[in-house]
Structures are given as structure tokens and as C-alpha cells.
Design a protein around this motif. Structure first.
Motif, short mmCIF file in Angstrom:
data_model
loop_
_atom_site.label_atom_id
_atom_site.label_comp_id
_atom_site.label_asym_id
_atom_site.label_seq_id
_atom_site.Cartn_x
_atom_site.Cartn_y
_atom_site.Cartn_z
N PRO A 155 14.10 -4.90 8.07
CA PRO A 155 13.51 -3.77 8.80
C PRO A 155 11.99 -3.73 8.80
O PRO A 155 11.40 -3.10 9.67
CB PRO A 155 14.08 -2.55 8.07
CG PRO A 155 14.58 -3.05 6.76
CD PRO A 155 14.97 -4.47 6.97
N PHE A 156 11.33 -4.40 7.84
CA PHE A 156 9.86 -4.36 7.85
C PHE A 156 9.19 -5.58 7.22
O PHE A 156 7.97 -5.71 7.30
CB PHE A 156 9.34 -3.08 7.17
CG PHE A 156 9.95 -2.80 5.82
CD1 PHE A 156 9.43 -3.35 4.67
CD2 PHE A 156 11.04 -1.95 5.72
CE1 PHE A 156 9.99 -3.07 3.43
CE2 PHE A 156 11.61 -1.66 4.48
CZ PHE A 156 11.09 -2.23 3.33
N ALA A 225 -0.86 1.44 -8.67
CA ALA A 225 -0.64 0.29 -9.56
C ALA A 225 -1.24 -1.00 -9.01
O ALA A 225 -1.36 -1.98 -9.74
CB ALA A 225 0.86 0.11 -9.78
N GLY A 226 -1.58 -1.00 -7.73
CA GLY A 226 -2.14 -2.21 -7.13
C GLY A 226 -1.09 -3.24 -6.75
O GLY A 226 -1.40 -4.39 -6.46
N ARG A 227 0.17 -2.84 -6.71
CA ARG A 227 1.28 -3.74 -6.38
C ARG A 227 2.50 -2.89 -6.01
O ARG A 227 2.58 -1.73 -6.41
CB ARG A 227 1.63 -4.64 -7.57
CG ARG A 227 2.02 -3.86 -8.81
CD ARG A 227 2.38 -4.74 -9.99
NE ARG A 227 2.64 -3.94 -11.18
CZ ARG A 227 3.79 -3.32 -11.44
NH1 ARG A 227 4.78 -3.41 -10.57
NH2 ARG A 227 3.94 -2.60 -12.54
N PRO A 228 3.47 -3.48 -5.30
CA PRO A 228 4.68 -2.72 -4.99
C PRO A 228 5.43 -2.33 -6.27
O PRO A 228 5.65 -3.16 -7.15
CB PRO A 228 5.51 -3.70 -4.15
CG PRO A 228 4.51 -4.62 -3.54
CD PRO A 228 3.44 -4.78 -4.60
N PRO A 246 7.90 -0.96 -1.25
CA PRO A 246 7.29 -1.74 -0.18
C PRO A 246 7.46 -3.23 -0.46
O PRO A 246 7.81 -3.62 -1.57
CB PRO A 246 5.81 -1.35 -0.24
CG PRO A 246 5.72 -0.19 -1.18
CD PRO A 246 6.91 -0.26 -2.07
N THR A 247 7.19 -4.06 0.54
CA THR A 247 7.15 -5.51 0.32
C THR A 247 5.69 -5.95 0.20
O THR A 247 4.77 -5.19 0.51
CB THR A 247 7.81 -6.26 1.48
OG1 THR A 247 7.05 -6.02 2.68
CG2 THR A 247 9.24 -5.79 1.68
N ALA A 248 5.50 -7.18 -0.24
CA ALA A 248 4.13 -7.71 -0.36
C ALA A 248 3.42 -7.68 0.99
O ALA A 248 2.22 -7.40 1.06
CB ALA A 248 4.17 -9.13 -0.92
N LEU A 249 4.16 -7.95 2.07
CA LEU A 249 3.55 -7.98 3.41
C LEU A 249 3.03 -6.61 3.81
O LEU A 249 1.87 -6.46 4.20
CB LEU A 249 4.58 -8.47 4.43
CG LEU A 249 4.13 -8.48 5.89
CD1 LEU A 249 3.02 -9.50 6.11
CD2 LEU A 249 5.32 -8.76 6.81
N THR A 250 3.88 -5.59 3.74
CA THR A 250 3.44 -4.27 4.15
C THR A 250 2.44 -3.67 3.16
O THR A 250 1.51 -2.97 3.55
CB THR A 250 4.63 -3.31 4.33
OG1 THR A 250 5.41 -3.27 3.13
CG2 THR A 250 5.51 -3.75 5.49
N GLN A 255 -2.66 -1.34 2.02
CA GLN A 255 -3.77 -1.28 1.07
C GLN A 255 -5.10 -1.59 1.75
O GLN A 255 -6.12 -0.96 1.47
CB GLN A 255 -3.53 -2.27 -0.07
CG GLN A 255 -4.60 -2.19 -1.18
CD GLN A 255 -4.42 -3.28 -2.20
OE1 GLN A 255 -4.30 -4.46 -1.86
NE2 GLN A 255 -4.40 -2.90 -3.47
N GLN A 256 -5.09 -2.52 2.69
CA GLN A 256 -6.32 -2.93 3.36
C GLN A 256 -6.76 -1.95 4.45
O GLN A 256 -7.95 -1.67 4.59
CB GLN A 256 -6.11 -4.32 3.99
CG GLN A 256 -7.20 -4.74 4.97
CD GLN A 256 -8.56 -4.84 4.33
OE1 GLN A 256 -8.66 -5.28 3.19
NE2 GLN A 256 -9.60 -4.44 5.03
N MET A 257 -5.82 -1.42 5.22
CA MET A 257 -6.21 -0.77 6.47
C MET A 257 -5.87 0.71 6.60
O MET A 257 -6.28 1.34 7.57
CB MET A 257 -5.57 -1.53 7.65
CG MET A 257 -6.13 -2.93 7.83
SD MET A 257 -5.40 -3.79 9.25
CE MET A 257 -3.75 -4.11 8.62
N VAL A 258 -5.12 1.27 5.67
CA VAL A 258 -4.73 2.68 5.76
C VAL A 258 -5.62 3.51 4.84
O VAL A 258 -5.86 3.16 3.69
CB VAL A 258 -3.23 2.85 5.41
CG1 VAL A 258 -2.86 4.33 5.33
CG2 VAL A 258 -2.38 2.13 6.45
#
Length: 412
Positions: A155-156, A225-228, A246-250, A255-258
Motif C-alpha cells: 500500500p505504500f 526516534a529518527g527511525r521507524p 512506517p517503512t524506510a521509504l516513506t 522526515q525530509q519534506m514534511v
């Protein structure tokens, strides 16, 4: 929320999302954007609703699902696809697969909405009900993929899913060029990541906010925590955004853009659904209305013009009835009272007459002489009233509390 340097993230690009939009032309709808006067009055400037609840299959999910399946090789398509979903992704995968001539198998939690289950089967997918959560269903989907060779359409957790969902962001910029804040519901973060990837490079000044149900909020702890980080448990009406991790991808994209992640309660979700029904004439599911709930709860946080994404509208009628009633209670529009009054001729009539004088409408009334601890010569009355709001509700409780011969045992 602090964002890491862009060099640290290999993210999907705007041109990739534009190419996705070209693939999806004629497949998905360019959903309308409706202005909301009630939200505008709260925020002090324009607020627009991006109506993905009016998308094909009733949610944005068809965008990513179709793009992902369309890009499979012929051998992969021949092997079929498998997905796990609480409902909206299931429908997106089922319809996309049917349009592309691919066999689809879907695993859904046993408590999945009957409406979503029926729609998924109607689109042609083979559905299996397993597990209590989306994560449980995903385990079975992975096993099916490993044993049959069917391609898992997550799904994501795939760039093509994010690219497809990102087309919502392109439409937002086209339909509201002066947008200052975009508010998006967030479960696993596919929609939020895709929209952020479409908007951030073109309009770095736009504030992007994700919204989660407080009882299923994996993002705040993960970002801290800086990680999922996996949630131990979840419990929310907003099944579409009840994702445990979350997954590493999302995670990397969010983390970068929101800019921020906020949470809303079940009461706030219910009130937002009620507002969409009454004022916008839109049916939106609990997960789909999270962005509206956030704006209603803390309007000063959102600089206008605001675009709130209504991510889905697939809701079982019985759930809609329950949530609507819950929203009426939360908005002070509904009052349940348990009273004790004298069991004398005319006592109940006088009580109801007084309620009418106070401007409340009686929804239903029940009288019993068998209440626990009920004094001899008294009766217990259960009364459900429709009110005009919080102040009217409070006034009703006070006046009835002070009325001679009336004792309020409980109210909600």
C-alpha cells in the motif's frame, strides 16, 4: 519538525510524478476542490477541500495501484498481484488489476468494512479475511507472494505507489496556485510522501502537515526516534490510517519534506465528519476526514490559503450512523439523560413540556419503574434530546438539575 539535508535522501522527483500523471490520464479523475466557508471562518482565510473521496473506488489509492501494476513486466502480470489492505488500497488494486487484465488476490483484516469488502470483490479480486490488523494481513500477503510468485503491491512501500499518489500534489498546485498550507491524513505515509515530493521542490514555502489519529499514531514516535518505530497497539475508527509502522521509504520522505505531524482524537474525527456531511454535503470516512479535524481543532496552526485533502469516502452505512451520532454528541448537539422523577400522573408530561420550553427536541423517551436503587413512588426516565450546541446542552442540564421533583442520575 526539522528536516535533514536533501543530499541524504534519494527521493522521487517531480518529473517522475508528472510522468505518472501522464500514465494515469483517462484512468483517474481530476478530483474537484471545494471551498469550505465554516473552515474559512475558523482559519481567517480560504480553506479548500481536495475531494479524493470522489475519486474512482472512493479514494486516492487507485492512483498508485494502477501505476504500480501498469509497470510490471508481462511475466509479472501473468503471475498476478497480491495486496493487503483495510479496504481502500484493496479496491484500488482490484480495479486497477481488472483494467489491466491481471488476476488480483487481496488479504483484508477480519474486521474490514463490509462495504469495502463487497466493493473489492465486485471489482473482481479474490478476497481472504485474515488477522486483526493490516500488519497481520500483510504477513499472509507476503507468504502468498512467496509461494505463488504473485507480485506484492504494497500500500505504500514502493516508489511507483508514491509517484502515483504524488499526482494529487500536482493537482493541488494547479487548482490552488497560491496555497500556503497543505494538510494530509497519514497512515503509512504514501499519500503524504507523494504529495510532499510533488510540492516541496516547486513550492518550498508551502507548509505540509500530516495528520494521524491519536490512537494509531506511529509517526510522532518514529520521527522522535529518527527511525521507524512500531506501535504496540492501535484502536481507532479511522481504519484507513491505522498503520503500525512506517517503512524506510516513506520515513525518509516524511522526515525530509514534511513540516509537522499532528494528531486528532476520535471525537474530533467525528465532528469533522459531521461538518462535511452537513455543510459540504460530502460523505467522508474517518481516515479521510483527519485533515479537516486538524484544521477544526487548531485553526491558528494553519496559514491560509489551506488545502485539506479528503483522502477517502468509503464507509459502511452502519458505521456512518454510529460516527454521526458520536459527532453530534461531541458537538453538543445530542444529549442523553437518565432521570428520576415522581411516579404521579402528569409528571412525565410536565418534564417533556419543560424540555420543549427550553428549545430541545425529544428524540426518544423511555420510562421504567425497575431501576436499581429506585425509591418507591419514583420512576426512571431515559431521555435523548437534540440540542443546538454546547451552551444549549449545558443550559438544559442546569435547568433540569434545578427543577423540583427531578434528579439527574447520569448524562452524556
Amino acid at each position: 519538525m526539522a528536516r535533514v539535508a536533501s543530499a541524504q535522501l534519494d527521493r522521487i522527483g517531480v518529473e517522475e510524478i508528472r510522468e505518472a500523471a501522464r500514465v494515469l490520464t483517462g484512468v483517474v479523475r481530476r478530483t474537484p476542490m471545494e471551498s469550505s466557508r465554516p473552515l474559512q471562518e475558523l482559519v481567517g482565510g480560504p480553506v479548500h477541500l481536495k475531494c479524493e473521496n470522489l475519486q474512482r473506488t472512493g479514494s486516492f489509492k487507485i492512483r498508485g495501484a494502477y501505476l504500480r501494476i501498469s509497470r510490471l513486466s508481462e511475466d509479472e502480470k501473468a503471475a498476478g498481484v497480491v495486496a493487503a489492505s483495510a479496504g481502500n488500497h484493496a479496491q484500488g488494486v482490484a480495479l486497477a488489476a481488472a483494467m489491466l487484465g491481471v488476476r488480483a488476490t487481496v488479504y483484508m483484516p477480519v474486521g474490514a468494512s463490509i462495504a469495502k469488502l463487497a466493493a473489492t470483490r465486485a471489482y473482481g479480486a479474490e478476497v481472504h479475511l485474515v488477522g486483526e490488523t493490516l500488519d497481520d494481513s500483510l504477513v499472509h500477503a507476503r507468504e502468498f507472494s512467496a509461494t505463488t510468485g504473485a507480485v506484492l503491491v504494497h500500500p505504500f512501500d514502493h516508489p511507483d505507489i508514491l509517484r502515483g499518489q504524488g499526482t494529487v500534489g500536482l493537482e493541488i498546485l494547479e487548482q490552488c496556485p497560491d496555497v500556503a498550507t497543505v494538510v494530509v491524513s497519514a497512515g503509512g505515509g504514501g499519500l503524504l510522501s507523494g504529495i510532499a515530493a510533488a510540492i516541496r521542490p516547486q513550492r518550498p514555502d508551502v507548509r505540509i502537515v500530516g495528520v494521524q489519529a491519536v490512537q494509531a499514531a506511529a509517526w510522532p514516535g518514529s520521527l522522535a526516534a529518527g527511525r521507524p518505530v512500531r506501535l504496540a497497539q492501535m484502536s481507532t475508527l479511522a481504519d484507513g490510517i491505522a498503520v503500525g509502522e512506517p517503512t524506510a521509504l516513506t520515513f525518509a520522505h516524511v522526515q525530509q519534506m514534511v513540516d509537522d505531524i499532528v494528531t486528532v482524537t476520535e471525537d474530533q474525527l467525528s465532528r469533522a465528519m459531521l461538518l462535511c456531511l452537513e455543510r459540504a454535503k460530502l460523505v467522508v470516512e474517518p481516515a479521510g476526514v483527519a485533515a479537516v479535524a486538524a484544521v477544526m481543532t487548531d485553526p491558528e496552526r494553519f496559514r491560509p490559503p489551506v488545502v485539506a485533502v479528503l483522502s477517502g469516502g468509503n464507509i459502511d452505512p452502519l458505521v456512518l450512523l454510529h460516527v454521526t451520532e458520536h459527532g453530534l454528541v461531541a458537538a453538543g448537539r445530542f444529549l442523553s439523560l437518565r432521570l428520576e422523577i415522581s411516579d404521579r400522573p402528569g409528571s412525565l408530561a410536565r418534564l417533556l413540556s419543560r424540555v420543549g420550553e427550553l428549545g430541545a427536541s425529544v428524540v426518544d423517551v423511555e420510562q421504567s419503574r425497575l431501576g436499581a436503587g429506585l425509591a418507591l413512588g419514583d420512576v426512571e426516565v431515559d431521555l435523548r434530546l437534540e440540542c443546538r450546541g454546547d451552551q444549549h446542552r449545558d443550559d438544559l442540564i442546569k435547568v433540569l438539575s434545578d427543577a423540583p421533583g427531578v434528579r439527574i442520575l447520569d448524562h452524556s
